[in-house]
Enzyme design. Structure first.
Site, PDB file in Angstrom:
ATOM      1  CD  GLU A  55     -22.181  23.591   0.081  1.00 53.53           C
ATOM      2  OE1 GLU A  55     -21.294  22.783  -0.251  1.00 53.53           O
ATOM      3  OE2 GLU A  55     -23.355  23.503  -0.320  1.00 53.53           O
TER       4      GLU A  55
ATOM      5  CG  ASP B 104     -16.503  23.394   1.980  1.00 51.70           C
ATOM      6  OD1 ASP B 104     -16.985  22.647   2.853  1.00 51.70           O
ATOM      7  OD2 ASP B 104     -17.109  23.680   0.936  1.00 51.70           O
ATOM      8  CG  ASP B 105     -11.128  27.871   2.865  1.00 52.83           C
ATOM      9  OD1 ASP B 105     -11.361  27.261   1.797  1.00 52.83           O
ATOM     10  OD2 ASP B 105     -10.995  29.100   2.929  1.00 52.83           O
ATOM     11  CG  PHE B 106     -11.091  23.112   9.664  1.00 50.64           C
ATOM     12  CD1 PHE B 106     -10.019  23.347  10.513  1.00 50.64           C
ATOM     13  CD2 PHE B 106     -11.820  21.938   9.824  1.00 50.64           C
ATOM     14  CE1 PHE B 106      -9.681  22.426  11.504  1.00 50.64           C
ATOM     15  CE2 PHE B 106     -11.494  21.023  10.811  1.00 50.64           C
ATOM     16  CZ  PHE B 106     -10.416  21.265  11.653  1.00 50.64           C
TER      17      PHE B 106
ATOM     18  CG  ASP C 261     -26.791  22.700  -1.520  1.00 52.24           C
ATOM     19  OD1 ASP C 261     -25.799  22.104  -1.074  1.00 52.24           O
ATOM     20  OD2 ASP C 261     -27.098  22.733  -2.728  1.00 52.24           O
TER      21      ASP C 261
ATOM     22  N   GLY D 274     -19.035  11.544   0.019  1.00 50.63           N
ATOM     23  CA  GLY D 274     -19.825  11.035  -1.093  1.00 50.63           C
ATOM     24  C   GLY D 274     -19.346  11.479  -2.453  1.00 50.63           C
TER      25      GLY D 274
ATOM     26  CD  GLN E  54     -15.570  18.335   1.408  1.00 51.24           C
ATOM     27  OE1 GLN E  54     -14.938  17.864   0.470  1.00 51.24           O
ATOM     28  NE2 GLN E  54     -15.875  19.627   1.467  1.00 51.24           N
TER      29      GLN E  54
ATOM     30  NE  ARG F 280     -24.980  22.672   3.918  1.00 48.37           N
ATOM     31  CZ  ARG F 280     -24.776  22.171   2.715  1.00 48.37           C
ATOM     32  NH1 ARG F 280     -25.801  21.896   1.909  1.00 48.37           N
ATOM     33  NH2 ARG F 280     -23.564  21.918   2.276  1.00 48.37           N
TER      34      ARG F 280
END
Length: 583
Positions: A293, A313-315, A260, A384, A382, A258
């Site tokens: 991301e 992130d939109d969802f 970042d 932390g 979301q 993933r």
């Protein structure tokens, strides 16, 4: 990839098999470089073309080494495979990648459509060995992949991982490189994929010496939240990170990465090249998955031979705004929330070129299959990046949370859970660090407080100090009694239904309509093969009437007998998600 799982690269230390090791450093700003070993061996390195320095000298596995610049500055190897004692300022250690004996060598990974991710912080779960011990628990739920937050060596004993400065060295606070390999090997034996979060957009503020001898690593003309951007357009810099990706995949046998905040890299061409080079090196027989991301919502980076998917992130933002009513920070851009959530469920991204905060954001994504989007209710950011690390569990009714989880796991996207979510954990996940420099500790503490000054109800002095040990221990997830077992049972049921009816079709799923049924209720449908999946979701506190109930022949995937009967009669109960398939 070689049979003995070693990634060969032009950076760092490489054993020759003859009692010596080859050391290489790219230091284009340096006039001369010497190497010092903890054995007392010291040698001037030979200058090669294009800023490279090289030395072949006596060294065995376990030998400590460091580089000395002409002005006397001593620096670790930026491609160090291990740091002695986790000291980012100290000796790097020569590692023999062949020393570990892999057991599950036939493992080739799992196809992307089978992915159910579980994001975790290695330190919060007891290091590499602690994570290894909990793998059977995750398998029993139906989880198919774990995703480790960044593990590159960082200052101190604890950190989120995004302050790493030595991206090739697994954090010594979590265990040795072989401990990490043992975790991955055990996971493979249990049928679990292992993903790693990698950070190629910045280095941390303590222990990064690259500017002293390799200034082209940074592009001062492009600024990011962490300072000058990484100069990936310079071949030696771009290759440093491509080799890092291949190192984790080939030498440690990670199944996916993933990446970042790639919007802060600002070079989609380099990203596309990175993906192509990884796929070419891995070959078609092995399943290796690459996930972004990317706040820029660049749909063009997603697809075959590119990146498998993007964290959506939109969802999350639209659903969170709908569930909580929050409208501060980035949530202000997701009101009214329900139309935006429905767009995400049907088309992937909410922002596909529209204005967001005065800037155009995103590209059209309606043509992409649902499998290109990783959806989640919670993740490290979301949770932390809230002042007090509040989990969604503490913000909404327990039944509403269950309904949201059913939406997450039964919709035909790739779902991700955050550690503790399967236990209904209410433990916060706070931002924590362990910087040793007092000025830096103060700057982080005060910066964190300033970040939340504008938010209603957040008093600056009350926000936990990121440097305090208690801030870290408070972030270790704790299982809720009673509620934890109920949540575990729910997830097992939902994942079983997903695996049987939904997952095989997410690569070809097509949206077939979504409509609001109330302020916080909706119906969404997708074509899956020859059947249509329909979710009736009511996240509100009152029952909602629907005009077109499902047909009597519908096969029900989720919902108890009373909920199914209610929807069949034309009413969706409060705080419920009910799902069915119709041919």
């Amino acid at each position: 990839m070689t049979r003995d799982y070693v990634h060969t690269m032009p950076y760092g230390a490489q054993l020759t098999g003859e009692g010596t090791a080859r050391f290489r450093l790219w230091a284009p700003d340096a006039e001369e470089v010497s190497i010092e070993c903890d054995t007392g061996q010291a040698s001037t390195m030979r200058a090669l073309d294009d800023g490279w320095f090289e030395c072949i000298c006596p060294a065995e596995a376990g030998t400590g080494y460091r580089f000395r610049l002409a002005d006397g500055t001593v620096v670790p190897d930026p491609a160090s495979r291990r740091q002695r004692g986790g000291d980012v300022h100290g000796y790097s250690v020569v590692v023999d990648p062949r020393a570990f004996s892999w057991r599950h060598t036939v493992w080739q990974g799992r196809p992307w459509h089978e992915t159910i991710l579980y994001e975790l912080h290695v330190g919060a779960l007891g290091g590499f060995h602690g994570v290894e011990m909990m793998l059977p628990h995750l398998v029993s739920l139906g989880i198919t992949a774990i995703e480790l937050m960044p593990i590159g060596e960082f200052p101190g004993e604890r950190n989120w991982g995004y302050d790493g400065v030595l991206p090739y060295a697994p954090a010594d606070a979590y265990g040795s490189p072989d401990d990490l390999k043992s975790l991955i090997d055990t996971a493979h034996g249990l049928g679990l994929m292992v993903f790693l979060d990698v950070v190629y957009n910045h280095f941390g503020p303590d222990g990064n010496y690259l500017g002293a001898y390799a200034s082209p690593f940074f592009d001062a003309s492009v600024h990011t939240p962490w300072g000058a951007a990484i100069g990936v357009a310079t071949p030696q810099v771009g290759d440093f990170f491509v080799h890092n990706a291949l190192y984790w995949i080939e030498e440690f046998r990670f199944d996916g990465l993933r990446f970042d905040a790639v919007h802060a890299i600002g070079n989609p061409g380099w990203l596309a090249s990175l993906a192509a080079r990884v796929h070419a090196a891995v070959g078609p027989e092995r399943h290796v998955h690459l996930v972004l991301e990317n706040e820029a919502n660049q749909a063009s980076l997603l697809g075959r031979d590119r990146f498998d998917a993007q964290w959506n992130d939109d969802f999350h933002n639209a659903l969170h705004a709908l569930l909580t009513g929050e409208d501060e920070g980035y949530y202000q851009h997701y009101h009214p929330a329900l139309p935006k959530l429905l767009r995400s469920l049907q088309e992937g991204f909410v922002f596909q070129g529209e204005d967001m905060g005065g800037k155009r954001r995103g590209e059209s994504s309606a043509h992409l299959p649902a499998s290109r989007f990783v959806n989640f209710l919670q993740n490290h950011d979301q949770v932390g990046n809230r002042a007090f690390g509040d989990r969604l569990t503490t913000l909404v009714h327990a039944e509403t949370m269950d309904a949201a989880l059913a939406l997450l796991l039964l919709a035909p996207f790739v779902p991700m859970l955050f550690m503790g979510e399967e236990w209904a954990s209410r433990t916060p996940f706070l931002f924590f660090t362990d910087f040793q420099d007092e000025d830096l500790r103060k700057a982080v503490r005060e910066g964190r407080r300033r970040e939340f000054e504008a938010f209603t109800g957040f008093g600056g002095e009350e926000i936990p100090d990121p440097n305090a040990y208690d801030t870290f221990t408070a972030s270790i997830p704790v299982r809720e009694e009673g509620a934890g077992e109920a949540r575990r049972h729910l997830l097992k049921e939902l994942i079983a239904q997903r695996n049987k009816h939904v997952a095989p079709h997410i690569g070809e799923a097509t949206a077939s309509g979504a409509e609001a049924l109330g302020d916080r209720a909706f119906r969404a449908a997708w074509k899956l093969g020859t059947a249509t999946l329909t979710l009736y979701v009511n996240l509100g506190d009152t029952d909602i009437t629907i005009q077109q109930p499902p047909s009597p022949s519908a096969a029900w995937l989720h919902g108890d007998a009373a909920d199914v009967a209610s929807v069949s009669r034309g009413s969706v109960p409060a705080r419920r998600t009910v799902a069915c398939l119709e041919s």
